[in-house]
Design a protein around this motif. Sequence first.
Motif, PDB file in Angstrom:
ATOM      1  N   ASN A  42       0.827  -1.211   0.000  1.00 31.36           N
ATOM      2  CA  ASN A  42       0.000   0.000   0.000  1.00 31.36           C
ATOM      3  C   ASN A  42       0.862   1.261   0.000  1.00 31.36           C
ATOM      4  O   ASN A  42       0.587   2.222  -0.719  1.00 31.36           O
ATOM      5  CB  ASN A  42      -0.919   0.024   1.230  1.00 31.36           C
ATOM      6  CG  ASN A  42      -2.155  -0.846   1.059  1.00 31.36           C
ATOM      7  OD1 ASN A  42      -2.418  -1.372  -0.017  1.00 31.36           O
ATOM      8  ND2 ASN A  42      -2.921  -1.001   2.128  1.00 31.36           N
ATOM      9  N   ASP A  43       1.924   1.260   0.824  1.00 28.07           N
ATOM     10  CA  ASP A  43       2.814   2.429   0.912  1.00 28.07           C
ATOM     11  C   ASP A  43       3.443   2.734  -0.448  1.00 28.07           C
ATOM     12  O   ASP A  43       3.574   3.896  -0.851  1.00 28.07           O
ATOM     13  CB  ASP A  43       3.921   2.193   1.951  1.00 28.07           C
ATOM     14  CG  ASP A  43       3.396   2.196   3.379  1.00 28.07           C
ATOM     15  OD1 ASP A  43       2.248   2.623   3.601  1.00 28.07           O
ATOM     16  OD2 ASP A  43       4.155   1.771   4.283  1.00 28.07           O
ATOM     17  N   TYR A  44       3.857   1.673  -1.143  1.00 33.96           N
ATOM     18  CA  TYR A  44       4.474   1.829  -2.463  1.00 33.96           C
ATOM     19  C   TYR A  44       3.484   2.499  -3.421  1.00 33.96           C
ATOM     20  O   TYR A  44       3.820   3.471  -4.111  1.00 33.96           O
ATOM     21  CB  TYR A  44       4.888   0.451  -2.992  1.00 33.96           C
ATOM     22  CG  TYR A  44       5.586   0.455  -4.334  1.00 33.96           C
ATOM     23  CD1 TYR A  44       6.976   0.490  -4.414  1.00 33.96           C
ATOM     24  CD2 TYR A  44       4.861   0.404  -5.528  1.00 33.96           C
ATOM     25  CE1 TYR A  44       7.626   0.478  -5.649  1.00 33.96           C
ATOM     26  CE2 TYR A  44       5.491   0.399  -6.760  1.00 33.96           C
ATOM     27  CZ  TYR A  44       6.886   0.433  -6.815  1.00 33.96           C
ATOM     28  OH  TYR A  44       7.517   0.425  -8.038  1.00 33.96           O
ATOM     29  N   LEU A  45       2.255   1.977  -3.465  1.00 34.62           N
ATOM     30  CA  LEU A  45       1.251   2.556  -4.360  1.00 34.62           C
ATOM     31  C   LEU A  45       0.932   4.002  -3.969  1.00 34.62           C
ATOM     32  O   LEU A  45       0.753   4.857  -4.838  1.00 34.62           O
ATOM     33  CB  LEU A  45      -0.038   1.718  -4.337  1.00 34.62           C
ATOM     34  CG  LEU A  45       0.060   0.320  -4.951  1.00 34.62           C
ATOM     35  CD1 LEU A  45      -1.297  -0.370  -4.903  1.00 34.62           C
ATOM     36  CD2 LEU A  45       0.544   0.361  -6.397  1.00 34.62           C
ATOM     37  N   ASN A  46       0.879   4.268  -2.672  1.00 36.21           N
ATOM     38  CA  ASN A  46       0.564   5.631  -2.235  1.00 36.21           C
ATOM     39  C   ASN A  46       1.683   6.622  -2.579  1.00 36.21           C
ATOM     40  O   ASN A  46       1.420   7.794  -2.835  1.00 36.21           O
ATOM     41  CB  ASN A  46       0.219   5.658  -0.741  1.00 36.21           C
ATOM     42  CG  ASN A  46      -1.188   5.151  -0.487  1.00 36.21           C
ATOM     43  OD1 ASN A  46      -2.057   5.270  -1.353  1.00 36.21           O
ATOM     44  ND2 ASN A  46      -1.423   4.582   0.680  1.00 36.21           N
ATOM     45  N   LYS A  47       2.923   6.139  -2.602  1.00 28.72           N
ATOM     46  CA  LYS A  47       4.020   7.008  -3.068  1.00 28.72           C
ATOM     47  C   LYS A  47       3.811   7.320  -4.558  1.00 28.72           C
ATOM     48  O   LYS A  47       3.983   8.449  -4.997  1.00 28.72           O
ATOM     49  CB  LYS A  47       5.386   6.334  -2.845  1.00 28.72           C
ATOM     50  CG  LYS A  47       5.895   6.445  -1.417  1.00 28.72           C
ATOM     51  CD  LYS A  47       7.329   5.974  -1.281  1.00 28.72           C
ATOM     52  CE  LYS A  47       7.393   4.467  -1.152  1.00 28.72           C
ATOM     53  NZ  LYS A  47       8.766   3.968  -0.903  1.00 28.72           N
TER      54      LYS A  47
END
Length: 227
Positions: free
Chosen positions: A212-217
């Motif tokens: 999720n963090d990767y996509l949000n970046k």
Amino acid sequence: MNIQLIIDYLSALSMNNNREWYHANKEDYKKAAEEFEKLLQALMMEIGKFDGSILHNNPKDLTFKLVRDTRFSHDKSPYNPAFRAHIASAGKLPVPVGYYLMIKPGNQSFLGGGLFADMFKDATARVRDYIAGNGEEWENIIHAPEFEKYFKVQGTALKNVPAGYEKEHPQAEYLKYKSWYLEYPLQDGELKEAEAFTAKAAEIFRVMKPFNDYLNKALAGFRMPER
């Protein structure tokens, strides 16, 4: 928290999927919805131990309606017998991505995460560009042993690598995707004990968080289209 009450109500709705029954049993719906909100609150407290960005949410604001849009569907039943919620820093909006929960009897429940919405072309373009430029980080996340134990990346995809990206790119397969999401299926039996379930769900979501963090970046700066 009484998850059985939620399951019982949804099972009954599934067998009586009509407006008359729904309105005659509105009190049962309210009780089940209340239990679902209690469950969300408990789950948020657990998620908050590793992701404090979601703690300000009110559970009621994270839920979706049971009413279905039947305009373009062969299935004209008016309700989706499922309680659903998306827990993210901006609430239930699809972006930024967060933690998705669906409770649906008949072993159709699941925990999810990532970008489910492939109708936002700008969001898709941002993620593709980010994967194209940060492929090693992507591979490290999706091939971490703990991640692979629970998840395989899913999503609607094109047949070919879209124009503007190298056909031989190491992440070419994922550049074809229009959405990138995870699903962890749940059996009805796993929902019987509320505390055990919230602990298990939070653990699954903890493993999901780097994805999720990767996509949000990748999605930083994305704005939801004006209605």
